[in-house]
Design an enzyme around this catalytic site. Structure first.
Site, mmCIF file in Angstrom:
data_model
loop_
_atom_site.group_PDB
_atom_site.id
_atom_site.type_symbol
_atom_site.label_atom_id
_atom_site.label_comp_id
_atom_site.label_asym_id
_atom_site.label_seq_id
_atom_site.Cartn_x
_atom_site.Cartn_y
_atom_site.Cartn_z
ATOM 1 N N HIS A 20 0.834 -1.208 0.000
ATOM 2 C CA HIS A 20 0.000 0.000 0.000
ATOM 3 C C HIS A 20 0.868 1.257 0.000
ATOM 4 C CE1 HIS A 20 -3.838 -2.182 1.037
ATOM 5 N NE2 HIS A 20 -2.896 -3.110 1.161
ATOM 6 N N GLN A 341 13.090 -4.288 -7.092
ATOM 7 C CA GLN A 341 12.324 -5.127 -8.037
ATOM 8 C C GLN A 341 12.121 -4.495 -9.417
ATOM 9 O OE1 GLN A 341 9.269 -7.884 -6.837
ATOM 10 N NE2 GLN A 341 7.756 -6.795 -8.055
ATOM 11 N N HIS A 356 3.884 -14.030 -6.860
ATOM 12 C CA HIS A 356 2.638 -14.324 -6.145
ATOM 13 C C HIS A 356 1.477 -13.529 -6.734
ATOM 14 C CE1 HIS A 356 3.641 -10.434 -4.611
ATOM 15 N NE2 HIS A 356 2.759 -10.438 -3.639
ATOM 16 N N TRP A 359 -0.840 -7.079 -6.619
ATOM 17 C CA TRP A 359 -1.226 -6.147 -7.685
ATOM 18 C C TRP A 359 -0.067 -5.236 -8.112
ATOM 19 C CZ3 TRP A 359 -4.038 -6.302 -11.594
ATOM 20 C CH2 TRP A 359 -4.453 -5.165 -12.285
ATOM 21 N N SER A 361 3.190 -5.982 -8.017
ATOM 22 C CA SER A 361 4.088 -6.805 -8.831
ATOM 23 C C SER A 361 3.473 -7.045 -10.202
ATOM 24 C CB SER A 361 4.360 -8.148 -8.143
ATOM 25 O OG SER A 361 5.100 -7.927 -6.957
ATOM 26 N N GLU A 364 3.847 -3.831 -12.253
ATOM 27 C CA GLU A 364 5.261 -3.589 -12.592
ATOM 28 C C GLU A 364 5.712 -4.549 -13.692
ATOM 29 O OE1 GLU A 364 6.972 -4.142 -8.729
ATOM 30 O OE2 GLU A 364 6.088 -2.300 -7.969
ATOM 31 N N GLY A 379 -6.021 -13.837 -1.197
ATOM 32 C CA GLY A 379 -6.439 -12.448 -1.422
ATOM 33 C C GLY A 379 -6.714 -12.199 -2.890
ATOM 34 N N ASP A 380 -6.363 -10.997 -3.344
ATOM 35 C CA ASP A 380 -6.592 -10.640 -4.757
ATOM 36 C C ASP A 380 -5.632 -11.365 -5.688
ATOM 37 O OD1 ASP A 380 -4.440 -9.207 -3.621
ATOM 38 O OD2 ASP A 380 -4.582 -7.651 -5.156
ATOM 39 N N GLN A 381 -4.571 -11.966 -5.140
ATOM 40 C CA GLN A 381 -3.555 -12.599 -5.991
ATOM 41 C C GLN A 381 -4.171 -13.656 -6.905
ATOM 42 O OE1 GLN A 381 -0.952 -14.187 -2.979
ATOM 43 N NE2 GLN A 381 -0.782 -12.202 -1.981
#
Ligand code: UDX
Length: 464
Positions: A20, A341, A356, A359, A361, A364, A379-381
């Site tokens: 976040h 990263q 994973h 969002w 990653s 990007e 989660g959202d992954q």
């Protein structure tokens, strides 16, 4: 800071977690770069504020200041689990934030707009109490926003404890199986406290003047359209460093909560072009010892070079690699605890990313045009992985066995599949197209740039 004539002051409140803080800092930077009269104060709790100072994440930018508010916890030694931490933040956060707003006023910096975060719904009430207009920075995908919104109002059938495994058909989205829905929305799924926060925030959405999403139109056209029919949303992403998209910028504040081992870039410089497998699971996901072992031996037997971010979950634990692994991969593998990263993803030696699918990653990687090996956890992954593999076709999914483990053979098979053959070529082509679409969204007059300008002009007209 005294040389700046401050006209409009935005208080950007971020949930205290790496996934976040990063988009919040990038958003702050985007705002201050768009108009010289904007000043942003980025606010989080004291523990993360301290961590940012320790790691140098706060950096220096004369238009962005870093503030903290009290969550009623001491700065060190808090190891509350997610449920307890969220409850504590909900209890003490409003008063802490109100104190900060008053303090800013006393320091001659009255707040003109507050930007909230989906995990801290009470920020909307604090803003309302002060009569300050409120925006929300949605830090996950618009597809996830669409799922959350439709789940809140039960616009379609969702899994229940009695009917857990169903196909969910929502407007603007592909059919999602239960294990492709954000797991906090699924009965018995991990981190239910996140659903309480997010759905609690969506319930208040009419009090929010602008919903700004970290995504871009060409990426999520149908999801954005379907959400917009229900409630307004403006995409202003991807919130990635502009340098990643080939734009020259003043140096960006990175926002890392841990010290980055930047010398891994020197190691990458020594590797052949498009050879290295980059492996990272973001800031929160932890792998079981069995999973670490299988992944390690999968990487070893692929015979390819790799850079692995092996980050312990907290300062008290260790990331235990299997015995003999480092010897077996000597000279071919680089293990770090945290890396830069974005620089890694754009390095010419890197060929693909085992991720994973958090969002940040995800965005990007899209902006870098790097092919993906999707290894989502919760989660959202899981929803992001569904889109990356089945909708955007920029990656391959690592499949788990009946015990929920991705085995070494599967790791090896997927590495080969993403590197060689017709599917690999198509994935690379799609990845380059999405990279270009991301660049277009952010260039002057692009979809996200236009939305950002609308927001900034609204702010200017409110303050004048
Ligand atoms: C969390 C959730 O896990 C994710 O699902 C949600 O979408 C956002 O919040 P996190 O797990 O940390 O985030 O993943 P991600 O969203 O990918 O954010 C991690 C950030 O840390 C990225 O910006 C990434 O570039 C950065 N990072 C990661 C580094 O800079 N160095 C590293 O070594 C690893």
């Amino acid at each position: 800071m005294s040389a700046i004539e401050v006209n409009i002051h935005i208080l950007l409140v971020t949930f205290p977690a790496q996934g976040h803080v990063k988009p919040a800092i990038r958003f702050a930077r985007r705002l201050t770069a768009s108009n010289a009269s904007l000043l942003v104060s980025l606010a989080t709790n004291e523990a993360i504020g301290q961590q940012m100072r320790d790691s140098g994440a706060a950096g220096s930018d004369e238009h962005i200041s870093f503030e903290t508010f009290s969550d009623g916890l001491s700065v060190v030694g808090n190891q509350l689990d997610a449920d307890k931490f969220m409850a504590q933040l909900n209890r003490a956060g409003p008063e802490g934030l109100a104190t900060l707003i008053n303090d800013l006023q006393v320091r001659g910096r009255p707040v003109h707009c507050i930007v909230s975060n989906p995990f801290v719904p009470w920020v909307v009430d604090v803003a309302e109490g002060f009569g300050i207009p409120c925006a929300m920075l949605w830090v996950q995908s618009c597809a996830v926003y669409a799922v959350c919104y439709q789940s809140l109002y039960r616009l379609d059938e969702f899994p229940t404890p009695e009917r857990l495994n169903i196909d969910v058909s929502l407007r603007g989205l592909p059919v999602l199986k239960t294990n492709e829905l954000p797991s906090f929305l699924v009965p018995f799924g991990p981190y239910q406290c996140l659903a309480d926060a997010i759905l609690g925030h969506i319930k208040k959405i009419k009090k929010v003047k602008w919903v700004l999403a970290n995504s871009f139109h060409a990426l999520e056209t149908e999801a954005i359209q379907s959400v917009s029919e229900l409630t307004p949303i403006m995409t202003i992403g991807p919130l990635v460093p502009l340098g990643l998209l080939g734009r020259s910028t003043a140096s960006e504040v990175r926002g890392d909560l841990w010290k980055s081992e930047d010398d891994c870039l020197d190691w990458l410089n020594t590797q052949p072009k498009e050879s290295v497998i980059y492996v990272s699971f973001g800031s929160i996901v932890s792998l079981s010892p069995k999973q670490i072992e299988e992944l390690a031996w999968g990487l070893a037997s692929s015979g390819r070079p790799f850079l692995w971010v092996a980050k312990p979950v907290d300062s008290t634990s260790e990331f235990l690699l299997p015995t003999g692994f480092l010897d077996a991969t000597a000279g071919r593998g680089k293990i770090v605890k945290w890396c830069p990263q974005v620089e890694v993803l754009t390095h010419p030696s890197v060929s693909c990313f085992v991720t994973h699918c958090g969002w940040n990653s995800t965005l990007e990687t899209i902006a870098a045009g790097t092919p993906i090996l999707a290894f989502a956890h919760w989660g959202d992954q899981v929803t992001n992985a569904k889109f990356l593999v089945d909708v955007y076709s920029v990656g391959v999914r690592l499949e788990r066995d009946a015990e929920g483990v991705v085995r070494r053979e599967e790791v090896c098979r997927c590495i080969e599949e993403i590197r060689e053959g017709p599917r690999a070529a198509k994935i690379r082509e799609n990845a380059m197209k999405l990279k270009e679409a991301a660049r277009e969204a952010l260039e002057e007059g692009g979809s996200s740039d236009k939305n950002l300008m609308v927001f900034v002009e609204d702010l200017i007209s409110l303050a004048s």
